[in-house]
Each structure stands twice: as C-alpha cells, then as structure tokens.
Design a protein around this motif. Structure first.
Motif, PDB file in Angstrom:
ATOM      1  N   ILE A   1       0.830  -1.210   0.000  1.00 57.71           N
ATOM      2  CA  ILE A   1       0.000   0.000   0.000  1.00 57.71           C
ATOM      3  C   ILE A   1       0.861   1.256   0.000  1.00 57.71           C
ATOM      4  CG2 ILE A   1      -0.243   0.361   2.502  1.00 57.71           C
ATOM      5  CD1 ILE A   1      -3.216   0.876   1.966  1.00 57.71           C
ATOM      6  N   LEU A   2       2.161   1.116   0.312  1.00 52.61           N
ATOM      7  CA  LEU A   2       3.068   2.259   0.291  1.00 52.61           C
ATOM      8  C   LEU A   2       3.556   2.583  -1.110  1.00 52.61           C
ATOM      9  CD1 LEU A   2       5.336   1.597   3.406  1.00 52.61           C
ATOM     10  CD2 LEU A   2       3.443   3.200   3.206  1.00 52.61           C
ATOM     11  N   ALA A   3       3.356   1.686  -2.079  1.00 52.13           N
ATOM     12  CA  ALA A   3       3.887   1.902  -3.416  1.00 52.13           C
ATOM     13  C   ALA A   3       3.303   3.166  -4.055  1.00 52.13           C
ATOM     14  CB  ALA A   3       3.609   0.685  -4.298  1.00 52.13           C
TER      15      ALA A   3
ATOM     16  N   LEU B   1       0.689  -1.226  -9.606  1.00 58.41           N
ATOM     17  CA  LEU B   1       0.212  -2.548  -9.994  1.00 58.41           C
ATOM     18  C   LEU B   1       1.366  -3.458 -10.401  1.00 58.41           C
ATOM     19  CD1 LEU B   1      -2.972  -1.554 -12.041  1.00 58.41           C
ATOM     20  CD2 LEU B   1      -2.927  -2.817  -9.875  1.00 58.41           C
ATOM     21  N   VAL B   2       2.389  -2.880 -11.022  1.00 65.44           N
ATOM     22  CA  VAL B   2       3.573  -3.662 -11.391  1.00 65.44           C
ATOM     23  C   VAL B   2       4.311  -4.115 -10.137  1.00 65.44           C
ATOM     24  CG1 VAL B   2       5.767  -3.649 -12.635  1.00 65.44           C
ATOM     25  CG2 VAL B   2       3.799  -2.413 -13.563  1.00 65.44           C
TER      26      VAL B   2
ATOM     27  N   PHE C   1      -8.990  -0.077  -9.075  1.00 63.31           N
ATOM     28  CA  PHE C   1      -9.260   1.345  -8.875  1.00 63.31           C
ATOM     29  C   PHE C   1      -8.090   2.073  -8.227  1.00 63.31           C
ATOM     30  CE2 PHE C   1     -11.368   4.854  -6.421  1.00 63.31           C
ATOM     31  CZ  PHE C   1     -11.735   5.613  -7.530  1.00 63.31           C
ATOM     32  N   LEU C   2      -7.503   1.479  -7.183  1.00 65.58           N
ATOM     33  CA  LEU C   2      -6.472   2.171  -6.415  1.00 65.58           C
ATOM     34  C   LEU C   2      -5.069   1.615  -6.633  1.00 65.58           C
ATOM     35  CD1 LEU C   2      -8.356   2.721  -3.038  1.00 65.58           C
ATOM     36  CD2 LEU C   2      -7.937   4.381  -4.864  1.00 65.58           C
ATOM     37  N   GLY C   3      -4.934   0.556  -7.401  1.00 69.57           N
ATOM     38  CA  GLY C   3      -3.608   0.045  -7.688  1.00 69.57           C
ATOM     39  C   GLY C   3      -2.930  -0.629  -6.521  1.00 69.57           C
ATOM     40  N   VAL C   4      -3.702  -1.192  -5.604  1.00 63.79           N
ATOM     41  CA  VAL C   4      -3.131  -1.867  -4.437  1.00 63.79           C
ATOM     42  C   VAL C   4      -3.454  -3.351  -4.507  1.00 63.79           C
ATOM     43  CG1 VAL C   4      -3.289   0.180  -2.993  1.00 63.79           C
ATOM     44  CG2 VAL C   4      -5.180  -1.438  -3.018  1.00 63.79           C
TER      45      VAL C   4
ATOM     46  N   VAL D   1      -4.028 -14.693  -5.719  1.00 62.26           N
ATOM     47  CA  VAL D   1      -5.163 -13.840  -6.098  1.00 62.26           C
ATOM     48  C   VAL D   1      -4.675 -12.445  -6.474  1.00 62.26           C
ATOM     49  CG1 VAL D   1      -7.311 -12.789  -5.298  1.00 62.26           C
ATOM     50  CG2 VAL D   1      -6.736 -15.128  -4.602  1.00 62.26           C
ATOM     51  N   ILE D   2      -3.785 -11.878  -5.669  1.00 62.81           N
ATOM     52  CA  ILE D   2      -3.275 -10.529  -5.916  1.00 62.81           C
ATOM     53  C   ILE D   2      -2.500 -10.475  -7.231  1.00 62.81           C
ATOM     54  CG2 ILE D   2      -1.695  -8.753  -5.060  1.00 62.81           C
ATOM     55  CD1 ILE D   2      -2.440  -9.716  -2.209  1.00 62.81           C
ATOM     56  N   THR D   3      -1.737 -11.525  -7.515  1.00 62.45           N
ATOM     57  CA  THR D   3      -0.995 -11.568  -8.776  1.00 62.45           C
ATOM     58  C   THR D   3      -1.943 -11.541  -9.965  1.00 62.45           C
ATOM     59  OG1 THR D   3       0.779 -12.851  -7.733  1.00 62.45           O
ATOM     60  CG2 THR D   3       0.665 -12.890 -10.125  1.00 62.45           C
ATOM     61  N   VAL D   4      -3.000 -12.339  -9.898  1.00 62.22           N
ATOM     62  CA  VAL D   4      -3.969 -12.417 -11.004  1.00 62.22           C
ATOM     63  C   VAL D   4      -4.700 -11.083 -11.189  1.00 62.22           C
ATOM     64  CG1 VAL D   4      -6.104 -13.515 -11.798  1.00 62.22           C
ATOM     65  CG2 VAL D   4      -4.290 -14.899 -10.765  1.00 62.22           C
ATOM     66  N   THR D   5      -5.204 -10.501 -10.094  1.00 57.75           N
ATOM     67  CA  THR D   5      -5.975  -9.260 -10.210  1.00 57.75           C
ATOM     68  C   THR D   5      -5.100  -8.079 -10.624  1.00 57.75           C
ATOM     69  OG1 THR D   5      -5.737  -8.907  -7.819  1.00 57.75           O
ATOM     70  CG2 THR D   5      -7.755  -9.974  -8.580  1.00 57.75           C
ATOM     71  N   SER D   6      -3.865  -8.050 -10.152  1.00 56.08           N
ATOM     72  CA  SER D   6      -2.951  -6.970 -10.537  1.00 56.08           C
ATOM     73  C   SER D   6      -2.649  -7.028 -12.026  1.00 56.08           C
ATOM     74  CB  SER D   6      -1.648  -7.050  -9.735  1.00 56.08           C
ATOM     75  OG  SER D   6      -1.872  -6.866  -8.363  1.00 56.08           O
ATOM     76  N   ALA D   7      -2.410  -8.241 -12.532  1.00 56.27           N
ATOM     77  CA  ALA D   7      -2.141  -8.403 -13.962  1.00 56.27           C
ATOM     78  C   ALA D   7      -3.346  -7.990 -14.797  1.00 56.27           C
ATOM     79  CB  ALA D   7      -1.768  -9.853 -14.258  1.00 56.27           C
ATOM     80  N   ALA D   8      -4.552  -8.349 -14.349  1.00 59.08           N
ATOM     81  CA  ALA D   8      -5.767  -7.995 -15.090  1.00 59.08           C
ATOM     82  C   ALA D   8      -5.976  -6.474 -15.099  1.00 59.08           C
ATOM     83  CB  ALA D   8      -6.972  -8.687 -14.462  1.00 59.08           C
ATOM     84  N   ALA D   9      -5.781  -5.847 -13.944  1.00 57.15           N
ATOM     85  CA  ALA D   9      -5.964  -4.389 -13.862  1.00 57.15           C
ATOM     86  C   ALA D   9      -4.926  -3.659 -14.702  1.00 57.15           C
ATOM     87  CB  ALA D   9      -5.876  -3.935 -12.405  1.00 57.15           C
ATOM     88  N   LEU D  10      -3.688  -4.159 -14.704  1.00 53.40           N
ATOM     89  CA  LEU D  10      -2.631  -3.531 -15.501  1.00 53.40           C
ATOM     90  C   LEU D  10      -2.933  -3.662 -16.990  1.00 53.40           C
ATOM     91  CD1 LEU D  10       0.104  -2.088 -15.245  1.00 53.40           C
ATOM     92  CD2 LEU D  10       1.205  -4.317 -15.427  1.00 53.40           C
ATOM     93  N   ALA D  11      -3.435  -4.816 -17.401  1.00 51.65           N
ATOM     94  CA  ALA D  11      -3.796  -5.010 -18.800  1.00 51.65           C
ATOM     95  C   ALA D  11      -4.933  -4.084 -19.208  1.00 51.65           C
ATOM     96  CB  ALA D  11      -4.194  -6.468 -19.036  1.00 51.65           C
ATOM     97  N   ALA D  12      -5.895  -3.867 -18.293  1.00 48.25           N
ATOM     98  CA  ALA D  12      -7.024  -2.983 -18.593  1.00 48.25           C
ATOM     99  C   ALA D  12      -6.573  -1.537 -18.739  1.00 48.25           C
ATOM    100  CB  ALA D  12      -8.067  -3.094 -17.488  1.00 48.25           C
TER     101      ALA D  12
END
Length: 276
Positions: free
Chosen positions: A27-29, A48-49, A171-174, A202-213
């Motif tokens: 969350i500090l990123a 997200l990266v 939404f927030l990139g966390v 789960v976090i890996t999958v959702t982060s990748a999906a959000a980054l792709a979007a």
C-alpha cells in the motif's frame, strides 16, 4: 539519481513489510511514487507492477513451503478479474483529487485493521497456532461430476467478495492483501495458513488484469522508478521473511502501523486542497 536512491530505500521498506508481516507493504507503493513526482494515475498504474511482481515472488516462496492452494487461488482471482477491469476503467474517469482522497481513506482503514489484528493476535496466539496445525479444508462449492452440485449461497459470497477485491485492486492500484485474506477466510473457509499464501496468487492475477485494462489508457509511469521499486521490494521481501524468524514481529507491525498513518496524512494533505 536521488529519485532512484529513494526508490531503492522505499522498495526495501515495502519488501521488508511484505516478508516480515505478510502484507501491508504494497500500500506504500502509490504514496512513494507520488512523492517521487508521479501523478496519481501514473502512481496507481506503476503500483500494480510493484504489487503484482512482488506478490508473484511471494507466491512462489509460499508454494514451496506448502502454504498455497493454487487451484483455489486461481479460481478466486479469475472471478475477481471483472472487478479489476471495472476498477481500472473507473480510476481513469474520476478526478485525481478523488482518487487521492479514496486512497487516504483506504490507508486509514488498513491501519485500523492492522491495529485490530495486533490486539487479536495477542489475545488468541495459542488458539491460532493450534488452528494452523489442524487445517481442515471445506467441500467444493460447485462440482460437475458425478452429478452437478452447487452451494449457491456460498457461490454468491465468492462472487461478491472476489468482485470487491478486484474492484479495489483496479481502482487504487493496491494488492489488497488485508482484504483478500479475510475474503478467503470468509468465502472459501480456508485456514489462515493457506489463506495468507493463497492471497498472493489472487493478488498476482488481479494486478495483472488491472494492468492489462490500463494498457490502452495512455498513462505511462516512469519505468525506471517502477522497476527499481519492484526489484528492491522483491529483495526486501526475502530479507523480511528471514527477519521475521529472528525478530518480534509485533513491534515491527506496530511501527509499520504508525508509518501507514503518517503516509495516510500525507496523501490527505495532497488531496484536500483540490477537493475544497
């Protein structure tokens, strides 16, 4: 040069938290990237990266330790993709001041949850340790063989919680580990040992999906800072895991909670002038 040095220090701090405390550091990123001159849109995209790569590294380590239920993590993450994509598109449609204000509120929530976890940890450490020794996994929610069976109320619970997790990530990139772990406990009835490790999948999958979007939104962060932050966070997480075995993590957690509160105040200061 100074910016890269700050990114190294901040990345190490993020990784130490993830490795020693099992979450919270990602969350500090966003605040770190903001402090390094990135816009809110750039910061949440770059985050997200950092979150995705660091979580992937943590998931591999947890998998080797036998603490990951890979199929359930992928399934929950797949359900969460819809929320992640929606959150990513929504973040580009709201004013940056609103994005910052929402992030500040989220950090206050995280600090509160971390404090609550510390209090509960002191009260129930023995029972928690016993629970880890006797993991009992629940029956499948949906099966197709030999006959179709659906625990529909629980399936609905998974859908709602996974979508909420994805929405927050997009939404927030966390990463939302503070939310993913309780969601897995609630929706899939996983023991804590497996919920913590599986949440990284789960976090890996959702982060990748959000980054792709976000890929087509035209938001390009400073990749030098993002890569530096990511690499040092991964290295810091390894060191943090070793540190956890030798240090009283309650003190580390208390110190980190104070840091999260301070950063939340900093983000609020950035957001409030634009809101009023």
């Amino acid at each position: 040069m100074i910016e890269l040095l700050l990114a190294v220090v901040a990345g190490a701090l993020i990784g130490l938290s993830l490795g020693a405390l099992g979450g919270g550091g990602s969350i500090l990123a966003v605040p770190v990237l903001l402090a390094l001159g990135q816009s809110p849109a750039q910061a949440t995209t770059g985050s997200l990266v950092v979150v995705g790569v660091t979580s992937l590294a943590g998931a591999v380590t947890a998998r080797r330790a036998g603490n990951v239920l890979l199929a359930r993590g992928i399934a929950f993450g797949t359900v969460a993709i819809g929320g992640a994509v929606a959150g990513a598109h929504l973040s580009s449609a709201v004013p940056e001041a609103v994005l910052l204000a929402a992030f500040s509120a989220l950090m206050l929530l995280v600090a509160g949850l971390m404090t609550l976890r510390q209090v509960r940890g002191r009260r129930g450490a023995g029972a928690h340790a016993a629970a880890l020794e006797r993991p009992q996994l629940d029956d499948p929610i949906i099966t197709f063989s030999p006959t179709f069976m659906c625990q529909c109320p629980r399936a609905l619970k998974v859908l709602v919680t996974a979508t909420a997790v994805g929405l927050l990530t997009g939404f927030l990139g966390v990463g939302g580990g503070f939310l993913v772990v309780p969601a897995l406990l609630l929706a899939l009835a996983l023991p804590m040992r497996y919920a913590t490790g599986t949440s990284l999948v789960v976090i890996t999958v959702t982060s990748a999906a959000a980054l792709a979007a976000r890929a087509g939104a035209g938001v390009v962060p400073d990749w030098r800072l993002v890569v530096t932050l990511t690499l040092t966070a991964v290295a810091g997480s390894v060191l943090g895991a070793r540190l956890a075995a030798r240090t009283d993590t309650r003190r580390l957690s208390a110190a980190f909670t104070g840091l999260v509160l301070a950063v939340a105040a900093y983000v609020a200061v950035l957001a409030l002038p634009a809101l009023v």
